[in-house]
Design a protein around this motif. Structure first.
Motif, PDB file in Angstrom:
ATOM      1  N   UNK A 111       0.800  -1.232   0.000  1.00 23.69           N
ATOM      2  CA  UNK A 111       0.000   0.000   0.000  1.00 23.69           C
ATOM      3  C   UNK A 111       0.826   1.273   0.000  1.00 23.69           C
ATOM      4  N   UNK A 112       2.142   1.202   0.163  1.00 28.98           N
ATOM      5  CA  UNK A 112       2.951   2.410   0.289  1.00 28.98           C
ATOM      6  C   UNK A 112       2.821   3.297  -0.938  1.00 28.98           C
ATOM      7  N   UNK A 113       2.785   4.579  -0.699  1.00 29.83           N
ATOM      8  CA  UNK A 113       2.648   5.549  -1.781  1.00 29.83           C
ATOM      9  C   UNK A 113       2.282   6.913  -1.218  1.00 29.83           C
ATOM     10  N   UNK A 114       2.406   7.918  -2.035  1.00 31.61           N
ATOM     11  CA  UNK A 114       2.135   9.285  -1.616  1.00 31.61           C
ATOM     12  C   UNK A 114       0.647   9.470  -1.311  1.00 31.61           C
ATOM     13  N   UNK A 115       0.344  10.160  -0.218  1.00 31.03           N
ATOM     14  CA  UNK A 115      -1.047  10.411   0.151  1.00 31.03           C
ATOM     15  C   UNK A 115      -1.714  11.203  -0.964  1.00 31.03           C
ATOM     16  N   UNK A 116      -2.929  10.784  -1.303  1.00 30.51           N
ATOM     17  CA  UNK A 116      -3.622  11.377  -2.444  1.00 30.51           C
ATOM     18  C   UNK A 116      -5.054  11.721  -2.041  1.00 30.51           C
ATOM     19  N   UNK A 117      -5.172  12.642  -1.092  1.00 30.09           N
ATOM     20  CA  UNK A 117      -6.469  13.104  -0.623  1.00 30.09           C
ATOM     21  C   UNK A 117      -6.463  14.623  -0.541  1.00 30.09           C
ATOM     22  N   UNK A 118      -7.631  15.238  -0.511  1.00 34.87           N
ATOM     23  CA  UNK A 118      -7.682  16.696  -0.373  1.00 34.87           C
ATOM     24  C   UNK A 118      -7.017  17.154   0.926  1.00 34.87           C
ATOM     25  N   UNK A 119      -6.453  18.325   0.889  1.00 28.49           N
ATOM     26  CA  UNK A 119      -5.721  18.886   2.026  1.00 28.49           C
ATOM     27  C   UNK A 119      -6.578  18.904   3.287  1.00 28.49           C
ATOM     28  N   UNK A 120      -7.825  19.361   3.162  1.00 28.70           N
ATOM     29  CA  UNK A 120      -8.695  19.485   4.325  1.00 28.70           C
ATOM     30  C   UNK A 120      -8.952  18.133   4.971  1.00 28.70           C
ATOM     31  N   UNK A 121      -9.153  17.109   4.159  1.00 29.74           N
ATOM     32  CA  UNK A 121      -9.434  15.775   4.702  1.00 29.74           C
ATOM     33  C   UNK A 121      -8.210  15.201   5.416  1.00 29.74           C
ATOM     34  N   UNK A 122      -7.028  15.397   4.844  1.00 22.57           N
ATOM     35  CA  UNK A 122      -5.806  14.904   5.484  1.00 22.57           C
ATOM     36  C   UNK A 122      -5.597  15.582   6.830  1.00 22.57           C
ATOM     37  N   UNK A 123      -5.780  16.901   6.865  1.00 20.69           N
ATOM     38  CA  UNK A 123      -5.618  17.645   8.114  1.00 20.69           C
ATOM     39  C   UNK A 123      -6.621  17.167   9.163  1.00 20.69           C
ATOM     40  N   UNK A 124      -7.851  16.916   8.734  1.00 20.57           N
ATOM     41  CA  UNK A 124      -8.879  16.449   9.669  1.00 20.57           C
ATOM     42  C   UNK A 124      -8.515  15.091  10.254  1.00 20.57           C
TER      43      UNK A 124
END
Length: 378
Positions: free
Chosen positions: A225-238
């Motif tokens: 599963x390793x790989x760069x996070x690919x989610x919107x900024x707001x969701x990652x921060x939350x």
């Protein structure tokens, strides 16, 4: 080769191109925005890495089982301290592990760390339970150094992977992982109290099995599963905020358990064990997200946010320009490296060594054993 004006630029070797297509550099991390092949794979990786950090954090649980080793081999306090120092030397001197991680990638480093820790703890358990007072002291020293080296290797590989996968959220990832790392000793102590107590030596066998199990379960998850996070900024921060609140909540929960430890019977320890396991499993909720219907405008906003950097990242990029990777020998010529050695190894390392063994030292001075909860609390 490619001719530009009067200059001729040589094409990179095929081997380098192949590595770039995989999104890997010499450090085994990501050089381009290469998301995981698995949806929200970076969060699966983070949850697995944090679960392995429970093993890395047991380096500060030496006082849990040192009493059993002391009685089995009639050791004095000076010899016990030598074993403790050996484990911390193994934990902090991980130059070989860093080299292996840089050449072969963090996944190999994680596997090696779990193997080292499992072997070290298992041999120490054998020395206490199966061959009491028969194993030479230098072998005990080597095994303490080995499990300590495994803890340091896991820490090294996990941080390398996590900071690569969350390269724009390094502060959040590092803070959450290290906070969870700090709760490791107290977490596994609750598991021990509910299952193994009062057999202190059995705690070593549990640690050995958990380390081996982590290598067999969590490391393959990271690899897949390793790989760069690919989610919107707001969701990652939350998600990071929720994770931080959960860690703080568990820290307060352990504090309350410690205050009430004398009034907790075995039945309640089973309840505590259930809540601890539930808390550990909750890390794997992070990859999931609530499904909801979104308008085209909101979808476009999410797409734009995925490529956006946070204000903190933009400010950091201006204050600290990117630096080139250096070799191990080149690193020794940098004053920054030696400053970190003084602060992190000599200063912080000595402090953590004393804190980790304070309850065990107190037991020796007082002439009586202390409850395991007191060890975890310290």
């Amino acid at each position: 080769s490619l001719t530009i004006g009067q200059f001729q630029v040589a094409a990179p070797p095929k081997k380098c191109l192949a590595r770039r297509r995989r999104g890997l550099n010499a450090m085994g991390g990501h050089i381009d925005a290469v998301p995981s092949k698995v949806q929200n794979g970076a969060w699966w990786t983070l949850a697995s890495c944090m679960s392995m950090m429970l093993i890395a954090g047991t380096i500060y649980g030496f006082s849990f089982w040192s009493g059993a080793l002391k009685h089995a081999y009639n050791l004095d306090q000076e010899h016990i301290e030598m074993l403790a120092v050996a484990s911390h030397i193994g934990n902090y001197i991980v130059l070989d592990s860093g080299y292996i991680t840089s050449k072969c990638g963090p996944v190999v480093g994680m596997m090696l760390g779990c193997t080292y820790a499992s072997i070290g703890y298992f041999v120490l358990w054998l020395a206490i339970q199966v061959f009491p007072n028969q194993v030479p002291f230098f072998v005990l020293v080597l095994m303490c150094a080995l499990f300590g080296h495994g803890c340091g290797t896991i820490d090294n590989a996990v941080m390398t992977e996590a900071l690569a996968d969350f390269k724009e959220y390094k502060g959040n990832a590092n803070g959450c992982i290290k906070a969870y790392y700090g709760l490791a000793t107290a977490t596994v102590a609750k598991i021990y109290n509910a299952i193994f107590a009062p057999n202190t030596a059995g705690f070593l066998l549990f640690l050995s099995i958990y380390a081996a199990g982590s290598g067999c379960v969590f490391v393959p998850v990271v690899k897949a599963t390793r790989g760069l996070v690919d989610e919107p900024l707001k969701r990652v921060k939350t998600k990071f905020r929720v994770l931080a609140v959960g860690i703080v909540t568990f820290a307060v929960y352990f504090f309350v358990i410690q205050l009430l430890s004398e009034h907790i019977n075995r039945k309640w320890r089973q309840v505590i064990l259930f809540t601890v396991i539930l808390g550990m499993a909750s890390l794997f909720v992070l990859p999931f997200q609530r499904r909801r219907r979104r308008s085209a405008a909101n979808k476009g906003q999410d797409t734009a946010e995925k490529g956006a950097s946070s204000p903190e990242v933009a400010a950091s990029a201006q204050a600290f320009p990117p630096t080139r990777n250096v070799t191990g020998f080149e690193m020794l010529s940098y004053s920054d490296f030696w400053i970190f050695i003084i602060v992190c190894v000599i200063g912080q390392g000595n402090g953590l060594l004393f804190i980790g063994n304070a309850s065990q030292i107190l037991s020796a001075l007082a002439g009586q054993d202390m409850r395991l909860e007191s060890h975890a609390f310290v």
